[in-house]
Design a protein around this motif. Structure first.
Motif, short mmCIF file in Angstrom:
data_model
loop_
_atom_site.label_atom_id
_atom_site.label_comp_id
_atom_site.label_asym_id
_atom_site.label_seq_id
_atom_site.Cartn_x
_atom_site.Cartn_y
_atom_site.Cartn_z
N LYS A 1 26.72 39.56 40.87
CA LYS A 1 27.38 39.87 42.14
C LYS A 1 28.50 38.88 42.44
O LYS A 1 29.58 39.27 42.88
N LEU A 2 28.23 37.60 42.19
CA LEU A 2 29.26 36.59 42.42
C LEU A 2 30.45 36.80 41.48
O LEU A 2 31.61 36.70 41.90
N GLU A 3 30.15 37.11 40.21
CA GLU A 3 31.23 37.34 39.24
C GLU A 3 32.03 38.58 39.61
O GLU A 3 33.26 38.59 39.52
N LEU A 4 31.32 39.64 40.02
CA LEU A 4 32.01 40.87 40.42
C LEU A 4 32.88 40.63 41.64
O LEU A 4 34.02 41.11 41.71
N HIS A 5 32.36 39.88 42.59
CA HIS A 5 33.14 39.56 43.79
C HIS A 5 34.40 38.79 43.41
O HIS A 5 35.50 39.08 43.91
N HIS A 6 34.24 37.83 42.51
CA HIS A 6 35.38 37.02 42.08
C HIS A 6 36.42 37.88 41.36
O HIS A 6 37.63 37.78 41.63
N ARG A 7 35.96 38.74 40.47
CA ARG A 7 36.90 39.55 39.70
C ARG A 7 37.58 40.61 40.56
O ARG A 7 38.77 40.91 40.36
N VAL A 8 36.85 41.18 41.51
CA VAL A 8 37.47 42.16 42.40
C VAL A 8 38.55 41.51 43.25
O VAL A 8 39.64 42.07 43.43
N LYS A 9 38.27 40.32 43.75
CA LYS A 9 39.28 39.61 44.53
C LYS A 9 40.51 39.30 43.68
O LYS A 9 41.66 39.46 44.15
N ASN A 10 40.30 38.86 42.45
CA ASN A 10 41.43 38.57 41.57
C ASN A 10 42.23 39.83 41.27
O ASN A 10 43.47 39.81 41.26
N THR A 11 41.53 40.93 41.01
CA THR A 11 42.22 42.18 40.70
C THR A 11 43.02 42.67 41.90
O THR A 11 44.17 43.12 41.75
N LEU A 12 42.44 42.59 43.07
CA LEU A 12 43.16 43.01 44.27
C LEU A 12 44.39 42.13 44.51
O LEU A 12 45.44 42.61 44.96
N ALA A 13 44.24 40.84 44.20
CA ALA A 13 45.39 39.95 44.36
C ALA A 13 46.51 40.33 43.39
O ALA A 13 47.69 40.31 43.74
N VAL A 14 46.12 40.69 42.15
CA VAL A 14 47.14 41.12 41.17
C VAL A 14 47.81 42.40 41.63
O VAL A 14 49.04 42.54 41.56
N VAL A 15 47.02 43.37 42.11
CA VAL A 15 47.59 44.64 42.58
C VAL A 15 48.51 44.41 43.77
O VAL A 15 49.60 45.00 43.87
N GLN A 16 48.09 43.55 44.68
CA GLN A 16 48.92 43.24 45.85
C GLN A 16 50.24 42.62 45.41
O GLN A 16 51.31 42.97 45.94
N SER A 17 50.17 41.70 44.45
CA SER A 17 51.40 41.06 43.97
C SER A 17 52.30 42.08 43.27
O SER A 17 53.53 42.08 43.47
#
Length: 320
Positions: free
Chosen positions: A132-148
């Motif tokens: 869950k922690l890893e998924l949370h971290h990766r989802v946040k990173n992916t959303l940051a990439v998409v936002q950028s």
């Protein structure tokens, strides 16, 4: 409270001596309690009261603790029943000891199975928590990439339709990278597989016009996404304006691994030849920013983009 008991039961005391000491202490305690009750209930059938001590030893100390407790209690019970003045009493004593040892063995075996099941349960819970922690971290990173990507793609654009097409293509490349990483369980992927998947939509009819050249090299998952975006941007530009937009141009993606330093270093080069004179599409704007910054978070990262007469030349290096 339940979680505490589950974790405590699933965890054995450290060291064989600690487990033996626990079994010995429980046996001595059980013998002391039984002797203190002797004036009230007599000395008959002492083994029945000892099963609880063996159960506690097996639950909290494991097999070694239970065996120690069983051996001490069996010897103590025999001493409490002695002397055997009649053969009948001797047989009863031996049967009592045999039944007690057999019962303790069964209890120890059942508790061992329970402890193993609880250990698996605790491990599964911990794995789920980490996932869950890893998924949370990766989802946040992916959303940051998409936002950028969205911010950079639509910034200062006058053609929304073209910008949307570019954004969709970049998202598709990002999705392809995630598919590759999921298939590898987010472990390092080979650079050849990564580049092959990203560049597949851009390959010309003549495979010799787009060449991958390099040794088998593993790419950490955290680098793969950034590298996919860089290669997608280079291939898009080469197809629209560079070496792959005509019939004669060629592209060579080469890489080499340098193991001479304390950490391995990967050097990459995207080289276009035989293409038309470069256009400013990659000289300015999102492409330049992406190629210069996407890998900046990696240790020792260097990224250089040059526009030659034949086309784009991009060199990058970072530690892996």
């Amino acid at each position: 409270m339940t979680d505490f008991l589950v974790r405590r039961i699933a965890r054995q005391p450290r060291g064989a001596m600690a487990r033996i000491a626990l079994g010995l202490a429980l046996a001595v305690l059980a013998l002391g309690i039984r002797l203190s009750l002797a004036p009230l209930i007599g000395m008959g059938a002492p083994f029945t009261a000892f099963l609880l001590a063996v159960l506690v030893a097996a639950v909290f100390g494991g097999v070694m603790s239970a065996i120690t407790c069983t051996a001490v209690l069996a010897a103590g019970g025999v001493a409490m029943l002695a002397p055997f003045e009649q053969p009948v009493m001797l047989r009863r004593g031996l049967l009592s000891v045999t039944f007690f040892v057999a019962s303790c063995g069964f209890v120890t075996w059942m508790v061992a199975l329970l402890r193993a099941a609880l250990a698996r349960e605790v491990a599964a819970r911990e794995a789920e928590r980490l996932l869950k922690l890893e998924l949370h971290h990766r989802v946040k990173n992916t959303l940051a990439v998409v936002q950028s990507l969205a911010h950079q793609t639509f910034r200062d654009t006058g053609d929304v339709t073209t910008a949307r097409d570019h954004f969709d293509a970049r998202l598709s490349a990002l999705a392809g990278a995630h598919d590759l990483l999921v298939d590898s369980a987010w472990r390092p992927v080979t650079l050849d597989d990564l580049a092959t998947q990203v560049l597949a939509p851009f390959r010309p009819a003549d495979p010799a016009r787009l060449v991958l050249d390099g040794p088998p090299t593993n790419i950490p998952s955290e680098v793969a996404v950034a590298l996919v975006l860089c290669l997608h941007e280079l291939a898009t530009n080469a197809t629209k304006y560079g070496a792959l937009c005509g019939e004669q141009g060629r592209v060579r993606l080469a890489w080499a691994l340098d193991d001479s330093g304390p950490r391995s270093r990967l050097e990459l080069e995207w080289r276009e030849t035989g293409g038309p004179p470069p256009k400013p599409s990659l000289r300015e704007g999102f492409g330049t920013r992406l190629l210069s910054r996407a890998l900046s978070s990696q240790a020792g990262a260097v990224s250089v983009l040059e526009m030659t007469a034949d086309g784009a030349r991009w060199r990058a290096g970072f530690e892996v």
